[in-house]
Design an enzyme around this catalytic site. Sequence first.
Site, short mmCIF file in Angstrom:
data_model
loop_
_atom_site.label_atom_id
_atom_site.label_comp_id
_atom_site.label_asym_id
_atom_site.label_seq_id
_atom_site.Cartn_x
_atom_site.Cartn_y
_atom_site.Cartn_z
CG HIS A 57 -0.51 0.42 2.48
ND1 HIS A 57 -0.19 -0.46 3.49
CD2 HIS A 57 -0.27 1.66 2.99
CE1 HIS A 57 0.22 0.21 4.55
NE2 HIS A 57 0.19 1.50 4.27
CB SER A 77 2.76 1.86 6.18
OG SER A 77 1.49 1.93 6.72
N GLY A 78 4.88 -0.52 6.27
CA GLY A 78 5.97 -1.18 5.55
C GLY A 78 7.08 -1.60 6.47
CG ASP A 83 -0.17 -3.77 2.70
OD1 ASP A 83 0.43 -3.33 1.69
OD2 ASP A 83 -0.49 -3.06 3.68
N GLY A 120 2.75 6.37 8.77
CA GLY A 120 4.18 6.59 8.56
C GLY A 120 5.02 5.40 8.99
N1 ARG Z 1 -1.44 2.58 6.93
C1 ARG Z 1 -0.61 3.25 7.82
C2 ARG Z 1 0.60 3.85 7.11
O1 ARG Z 1 0.52 4.02 5.94
C3 ARG Z 1 -0.21 2.40 8.98
C4 ARG Z 1 -1.31 2.25 9.90
C5 ARG Z 1 -1.02 1.33 11.00
N2 ARG Z 1 -2.02 1.59 11.95
C6 ARG Z 1 -2.12 0.97 13.09
N3 ARG Z 1 -3.05 1.38 13.92
N4 ARG Z 1 -1.34 -0.01 13.44
O2 ARG Z 1 1.55 4.28 7.71
#
Ligand code: ARG
Length: 838
Positions: free
Chosen positions: A644, A788-789, A694, A786
Amino acid sequence: MEGLDSGLKFMPREDWDTTEQFLAVSDQKHVEKKPYRRIRLVIGLALGAGLLALLIGLLVWGFHSNQDVQVKKVYIGSVGISGKPFLPEYEDPSSLQFKKLANQVDKELRRMYSENPVLDKYFTRCSVQAFSDGDGGPDSILAYYESEFELPASQEASLNEAIQSLEPSAGSQHAQRGRQIQRPTESLTLRSVSSQALDLRLSRTNITEKVPINLHVKNKNKIDSPGFPDSTYPPNTSQKWSLRAEQGHRVRLDFHTLFLEDDCEKDFIQIYDSLLPIESQLLTEQCGYPHGSLSYVSSGNVMLVLLVTNSEKNFPGFRAYYSQIPANTAECGGKLLGERGNFSSSLFPVNYPPKAVCTWEIQVPQDKFVKVEFKKFEVGKDGATCVGDYVEIEDQRLCGNRLESNVFTSESNKMTIRFQSDTSLVYQGFTAYYEAFIPTNPCPGKFKCSNNMCIISDRKCDGYNDCGDNSDEINCKCDVTQMMCKNNLCKSKAWKCDGVDDCGDNSDEEGCECKKEQFSCRNGRCIAEDLKCNGKNDCGDGSDESKCEKSLMLKCSATTYRCKNGRCISKANPECDGQTDCSDGSDEENCNCGRREYQSSRIIGGQASRKGEWPWQVSLHARGQGHTCGASVLNDCWLLTAAHCVQDEYAEANQWEAFLGLHVQGQTNEWTVTRRIKRIIPHEDYNTLSFDNDIALMELDSSVTLNQYIWPICLPPSSDDFPAGQEAWITGWGAMVEGGSSAKILQKAMVRIINHTTCKNLLQDDVTDRMLCAGILDGGVDACQGDSGGPLTVTNPSGRVFVAGLVSWGQGCAQRNKPGVYTRMTKFRSWIKERSGV
Ligand code: ARG
C-alpha cells in the site's frame, strides 16, 4: 591436590621408562633375571618420595609465607584545602606554584599518617597528582593524591581500617570537618580526606596506560575513544580524559555513541565527579549498549572519563560531546504557588548531578489540598534503601525506579518535596505534575481510585486496570459483553481463550475447546495430552509434535519445517535457532541475518531507540515528501515494504529514495547510506480495499555494504508460528499520536501477538489469513501513519530477530481493543524467494 598428583606421575619418569618399571613389579621372572633393576627401583622410589616431600614442604611453606609476603597497596584520594584561592598555575604540574602546594600537601599527609601507628609504619610515599577548585567556596582547593603503603599481606585489613578512620563519618560529607595547622609561614587547612584502594581491574598487569588527555571545556567539543569511528578500540588499554570547565561552571558530557563489550568486568567506561578515579565520586559505569539517558553533569568544574579494555572482543567505543554550563543552571526547587504545574529533578532528562539538594514548597488556595503525580521516576539504584539519592514527601522517602503508587496527596494546602543526591551514581531523576483539589470532591466528574488517581468514569469496570491498583475493577457487575473471572474481575468476552491470561488467575483460558487433560492442536482438534510428542502426527497438522524437546522426522505438512533435502521436521521455528535440526544442516545455513552487533544489557525505558539497535530499519522517502514509509533490509540489494506504500502516484521506482542506517530524520551520520530504487515489485494480488497481500519488494540501484548499522533481518519460513501473547517489537518514524506528525528519532514499542479469532471479533472487519494482529489491548501502544511497511519483529531464543509482520493497517491508532494489523510474513516466504531470490 594437583601438585601432588603430577608430582607422582612425573618424578619417576625422569629415571625410568615407565612401561618397563611397572611391568617389573608384577613380573617376578623378569625381576629375577635383572636384579640391578630392583635396586634402581628402590633408589628411584626413595628419591621420588624425597622429592615429593620437598615439594609438599615447599608448598606448605609457600602457603604460610604467602600470608606474610610484602604487598604494595596504593590508595587514591582527595583532600580539601581551605583559605587558599585556586590559581591557574595549579593546573600545570610543572609550575613552581603547583610544586610548592604539592609539597605542602605532601607534608600534611605525611604528618597525618604519622599520627596513626599503622599508617606510620607502612607508609612509603605519596604524590599529589592534580588540583582543582574546591567545593568549599572561592577560597578552597581540592588536591588529588596517591599514597603508597608496603606491608605484610596479613596487615591489609588493619591498613584499610586505618585509612577509613581518616575519613569524615558518613553523613558529614558536606560538613567542614577541618583542622587548622599553624606554621610560622604557611597555614594549610585540610578537610574531608577520602581515599580508597585502586580498582583491581585497573591493575591488570598487561594494561597499557595511555598518556592522560587534559581538556579545557570552555567550548563544546568531542572526545572519541581511540580509533573511533574508523576502527574498534585497542585491547588492554586504559585511557583517561580530564575535563576542566571554567570557574563557576559545571562539566556536561553527552554521549553520541557508546558501544562496548557487554561485560563490565572486561571493558568499561567510568565517569567521575573528580580528577582521580575515586570510587565515592563515580557517577556511572557503563558497558555494552546502554539504553538510558547518557548525559552527565558534574557537581564542580571537573570530570574524569576513564576507558579500560581487556584483550578480547573490541568494539567501536564511544564519542561524547563535552561542554560547560553555569553552575546555577543545575539548581532546582523553589516555591510553587499556582493551582497546578510541573516540576522535575535538576536538568531532567539529563541525569541529575551529584550532591544536588532541592526543595519545592507547593502552596495552593486555603480550602484546597495538593496532589502530586510522578510521571517518570528513576532516583537512585532500584532496591536501594533511600539513603543516598531520594525524594522525600512529608516524611516518606521514595527511591529506585518502581513506585508502589505514583500519586501523593497532602492533608493541607501545603506540601514540601525534597530531592537529594549523594556524591556518586547518578540517574535520570523524575518529572512530576501537581494540582490543587477540593478535599470533599477530589475527582470532580471522575472516578477516584484507592491510590488517589482520578480516572474517567467510563473506565470503571471496563476490564482494564486503569487505576494501576485495580481499584476501578473490583465490585463490578459484568455486562453482557463481559465474562466473570474466578477472581470476580470482569473481562471482555473477546479475550476468552485467546492464549493470554487476562484475568490474572488464568480462568479466562480454562475450558477452552479441549478438556483439561487434552492437548489443543493448532487446527482446533483436541487430542489426549499423552499423545503429545510421541513421534506420531496425531493432530494431523503436526502441532502435537512441534515444541518437543527433540525434533522428529514427520510427514510434511503446513506446520512442519522442510529441510533442503526434502525431509520435514517437527520442531517449532527451527530455522537459525542455533541448533542443527535437519540432517543436512540446512536449517542453520542462511543465518546471516537478524543479529544485532550490540546486545543491550539493560531494561529499556522510554521509546526512542538507540543508534544501531534496529539495523534492518529503512526510511523510504518519496520525492518532495520526506519520510513516507518504513522498510526492512533483506540483503545488500533488496528491501521489504508494504504494497500500500507503493500504489498509484507512488508506484514509480524513481521517485523513491531509501535511507539505510538512519537514526534521526534529517540527520544523516557517518553510517547512513542512501540509495535510489531500481525496481518495485508489489504483490500481484494486493487488494486495495481489504489490504490483503500487503507486501512489496524494492531493489536498490546499487548494493550497500552491510555493517553493524545496516544488517538484514531474518525471514521466517512458512512453518514458523508466533503464538498469541508473544512479545514483538515495532519500529518506525511514524506519528507518535493519531493524526500527529512523524517522529524525528526512530521509535520502538513492545506489543504482543494477538489471537486471530479475537482480532477478527474485535475489528469486525475482514482480517484475512494473510494478516497478523499485534498490539496492546489496553490501548496506548501501536504503529501509526508513517510506520507502514516497517517490520513487526520477534526474537527467537538464540537472539535472532525475525520479521513476523509488516505494518499494514489499523482502526485509528493505539485505541483500546483495536490492535494493529500486519502482513503475515510466513505466508510470503516462497513469494519473496521467487521474486527476489532472497
Ligand atoms: N497505513 C498506515 C501507514 O501508511 C499504517 C497504519 C497502521 N495503523 C495501526 N493502527 N497499526 O503508515
